[in-house]
Design an enzyme around this catalytic site. Structure first.
Site, mmCIF file in Angstrom:
data_model
loop_
_atom_site.group_PDB
_atom_site.id
_atom_site.type_symbol
_atom_site.label_atom_id
_atom_site.label_comp_id
_atom_site.label_asym_id
_atom_site.label_seq_id
_atom_site.Cartn_x
_atom_site.Cartn_y
_atom_site.Cartn_z
ATOM 1 N N SER A 1 0.834 -1.207 0.000
ATOM 2 C CA SER A 1 0.000 0.000 0.000
ATOM 3 C C SER A 1 0.865 1.252 0.000
ATOM 4 C CB SER A 1 -0.904 0.018 1.234
ATOM 5 O OG SER A 1 -0.124 -0.026 2.415
ATOM 6 N N ASP A 2 0.329 2.324 -0.554
ATOM 7 C CA ASP A 2 0.982 3.615 -0.359
ATOM 8 C C ASP A 2 0.853 3.970 1.127
ATOM 9 O OD1 ASP A 2 2.314 5.987 -0.679
ATOM 10 O OD2 ASP A 2 1.037 6.761 -2.291
ATOM 11 N N TRP A 3 1.657 4.908 1.550
ATOM 12 C CA TRP A 3 1.785 5.242 2.980
ATOM 13 C C TRP A 3 0.499 5.942 3.473
ATOM 14 C CZ3 TRP A 3 5.089 2.329 1.210
ATOM 15 C CH2 TRP A 3 6.343 2.090 1.746
#
Ligand code: BGC
Length: 763
Positions: free
Chosen positions: A305-307
């Site tokens: 996932s992106d942050w």
């Protein structure tokens, strides 16, 4: 019917029997596509190997299975949960002490399993080199490569591969084994804040260039990540917006870019994006992750996932998310304990956890993380700086050169350099990709008055300075610098010199889009005033993406240098004085104004934390195709770029059938050696077509004066197809197509008509 062959792919076909037959054809094609992947047989483990999974004769999948069989469920859960990798920051509340102890002041970390010899995954951003945002590892300087859009402007995949290998080596020398680079969201809006990190508006160009860079990174036994999957095409409202677009156009535009990159490089990881796609968050989007990426593209790696892009546990896991990144960025931990609970309560099939871990481990094996030594000796930084300069020299785009004012004569006696902090370095883009460049600390040393000019607002300038690089190219000239804040003073200085070079900058930072397409501050007025004072005014642009140029008619030359990185100044100076013949081509359309864009007003402007929809009604008609569809004349078209020599292309021929192969002779009729990019575009021949031409391929060749080369370009057949949603495959409509070889998307060039056969291709 024929007029809309690429557009109406979602429409019901011509009666049921035809549709059933069509589905059958597509399924057969898909079977052939995947059959090879299933046939991996594990050879016997040789006796004496330390651990069976360390047998390099086995396939990555077989090795992962053997290793995974030794793991407890807790260990499996540990591998799918990542942490923010910075010490002592506001997120540390969420990071267990033992993780903090191993964190490396970097983007992220996933603890390893020492008892099984599994190393931690240590993640670094590296959009343009090893990132060190905010100088968090004080003094850790890395090669600052040119921005992604400059890389795309080279139209040279070999250069992108080399740039990737620089990143791979510098990552490994620091003990990072996962690089979060391979940014390639399409430029649907030139105001997009991360346009500088990406590879432009065309899916073939973007996918090819980003894929080559990822392959370069992974050639150094470092895993790379393409991102942000998918449709994170603007920064405004990136956590909230939903990009709404039908499956056919989606597959033919943004998704095709990712598909090409995945096919070229098999990136170890894919980062799912912050935004939603058709209302569903990208990191819990079954269509994007399971159906498109993992099923249709056969993607064997893992999705991280992106942050701060995760919103659920079971929904995300079932939709195909394999690893939550950077605990603490999301509202809560969704993997870790909640995932354990979902498994215990039977809400999630343990097979899914097994699959997540398998994907991570097999990728670690496939990229040599378990076999190759983790650390490399210090890389050859001088060689890396040479590569950075070579990339910049190939990606600077000459936009205007009236009266052949460039290259500047070395005999010129006086030059004034104005603005852009050109006494310090070249500008870089901000955000997670920020590199602290080689030589940065030196900016803060030396004469006090110079040190005082270093901006304290977050802008990072990559040394050396254009001022010194230009002075070195014109050793006989008196070269002076004025900051440009005082317009009258700058004009006065320009009035008394042979040539004036204005450096104009547009600072772009992740998280923010440009308010409009103007150069910020007083720069347009500055250029006008300088041009009025000196007839030999040259503008060098250091921008994140396209800008408008109300002063264009008044200046003699314009070069787009983007963010050119360490040694970018040398590349600029060498272009200006002719040591390098410019060969960059625009990977994006420069509009005349925002009014020409599909959405003149930036969607979500002024909204705060409110979900909203962006209707991508232009579908796959992104960039130059939109301009063509609407009959708009851009300021500078996609594919455009000047040279100091003259090329002539003739004798076009093409072969049709299953795809298009187009060939022509290209000659250098001018006085200098130079590189020419032969761009091939195709569209259905029907006069009433509403299908806009597509770039189907290109070739960049180096030609000496008087030299002629025969060049041949074969199209990726998907570039000639429409995605047929009902039949679930790419479909090439039979008929006549016009193939054009031209110097840009708007130039008529030379063309020929060719026939394509009907054909289905797997999704
Ligand atoms: C960015 C990613 C980046 C991540 C880690 C996010 O905000 O969107 O591109 O890799 O942060 O720094």
């Amino acid at each position: 019917m024929r007029a809309s062959r690429w557009r109406d792919s979602e429409r019901i076909g011509d009666g049921l029997p035809g549709r059933i037959a069509g589905v059958l054809v597509c399924l057969i094609a898909a079977f052939h596509w995947t059959a090879g992947a299933a046939l991996t047989m594990a050879p016997a483990v040789p006796p004496g190997a330390p651990e069976p999974w360390m047998n390099t004769a086995l396939s990555p999948d077989a090795r992962a299975e053997l290793l995974q069989a030794q793991m407890t469920q807790n260990e499996e859960l540990g591998l799918v949960m990542g942490y923010w990798g910075a010490k002592g920051n506001l997120y540390s509340r969420a990071v267990p002490r033992e993780i903090q102890a191993i964190s490396r002041d970097t983007a992220g970390i996933v603890p390893g399993i020492p008892r099984l010899g599994i190393p931690p995954l240590v993640e670094t951003d590296a959009g343009v080199g090893i990132a060190n945002g905010g100088n968090m590892r004080a003094g850790d300087e890395a090669t600052a490569l040119p921005s992604g859009i400059l890389m795309a402007s080279t139209w040279d995949p070999q250069i992108a591969f080399s740039a990737g290998s620089v990143i791979g080596r510098e990552a490994r020398a620091r003990g990072y084994n996962v690089v979060l680079d391979g940014g390639m969201n399409l430029t649907r809006d030139p105001r997009g804040g991360r346009t500088f990190e990406y590879a432009g508006e065309d899916p073939l160009l973007a996918g090819t260039m980003a894929g080559a860079e990822v392959a370069g990174i992974q050639s150094e036994h470092v895993i790379s990540t393409i991102k942000h999957f998918a449709f994170n095409d603007q920064e405004t409202g990136r956590f909230e917006f939903s990009a709404d677009i039908g499956e056919g156009p989606a597959r033919e535009s943004d998704l095709l870019a990712f598909e090409i990159a995945v096919g070229r490089s098999e990136p170890g990881a894919v980062m799912c994006a912050y935004n939603r796609y058709n209302d569903v968050y990208a990191c819990e989007n079954d269509f994007l992750l399971n159906k498109v990426l993992k099923r249709d593209w056969n993607y064997p790696g893992w999705v991280l996932s992106d942050w701060g892009a995760v919103h659920s546990t079971v929904a995300a896991a079932e939709a195909g998310l394999d690893q939550q990144s950077a605990s603490g960025f999301d509202r809560q931990d969704y993997f870790g304990a909640p995932l354990a609970e979902a498994l215990a309560s039977g809400k999630l099939d343990p097979q899914r956890l097994h699959d997540m871990v398998h994907r991570i481990l097999r990728t670690m094996f496939a990229n040599g993380l378990m076999d190759a030594p983790a650390l490399l000796p210090s890389p050859d930084i001088d060689a890396h700086l040479d590569l950075a300069q070579h990339e910049a020299e190939n990606g600077i785009v000459l936009l205007k050169n009236a009266d052949d004012v460039l290259p500047l004569s070395k005999q010129v006696e006086s030059i004034v350099i104005i603005g852009g902090h050109a006494d310090l370095g070249v500008l870089s883009g901000g955000g997670s990709s920020q590199v602290i460049p080689i030589g940065y600390a030196q900016l803060f040393q030396g004469p006090e008055d110079r040190v005082r000019t270093v901006p304290r607002d977050g802008r990072v300038f990559d040394p050396p300075s254009p001022l010194t690089a230009i002075a070195a190219e014109a050793p006989e000239a008196v070269v002076t610098f004025v900051a440009g804040d005082d317009i009258a003073q700058a004009a006065d200085a320009a009035r008394h010199t042979d040539a004036a070079i204005v450096f104009a900058t547009q600072w772009m930072v992740e998280g923010y889009d440009a308010a409009d397409l103007n150069l910020p501050g007083n720069q347009n007025a500055l250029i006008e005033a300088v041009a009025a004072a000196n007839p030999h005014t040259v503008v060098v642009l250091e921008t994140g993406g396209p800008v408008v140029m109300p002063w264009l008619d008044k200046v003699q030359a314009v070069a787009e240098a983007w963010y050119a990185g360490n040694r970018g100044a040398n590349a600029i100076a060498r272009v200006l004085f002719g040591a390098v013949n410019p060969s960059g081509r625009l990977p994006v359309t420069f509009p005349q104004s925002e009014a020409q864009l599909p959405r003149p007003e930036l969607p979500g402007k002024g909204l705060q934390n409110v979900p909203f929809d962006i209707d991508y009604f232009e579908g796959a008609d992104v960039g130059y195709r939109w301009f063509e569809l609407k009959d708009l004349t851009p300021l500078f078209p996609f594919g455009y770029g000047l040279s100091y020599t003259r090329f002539r292309t003739s004798g076009i021929t093409a072969i049709g059938g299953a795809t298009i192969t187009v060939a022509a002779d290209v000659a250098n009729d001018g006085p200098l050696e130079g590189q020419e990019t032969i761009e091939a575009y195709a569209a259905p021949a029907a006069a009433d077509t509403d299908e806009m031409p597509r770039l189907i391929g290109w070739s960049k060749v180096d030609l000496k004066p008087g030299e002629t080369r025969h060049v041949s370009i074969t199209s990726d057949p998907r570039r000639l197809a429409a995605f047929d949603v009902l039949r679930h495959c790419w479909h090439i409509e039979p008929g006549d197509y016009v193939v054009r070889i031209a110097d840009s998307a708007t130039e008529s060039g030379i063309s020929v008509t060719v026939k394509l056969d009907e054909k289905d291709l797997p999704p």
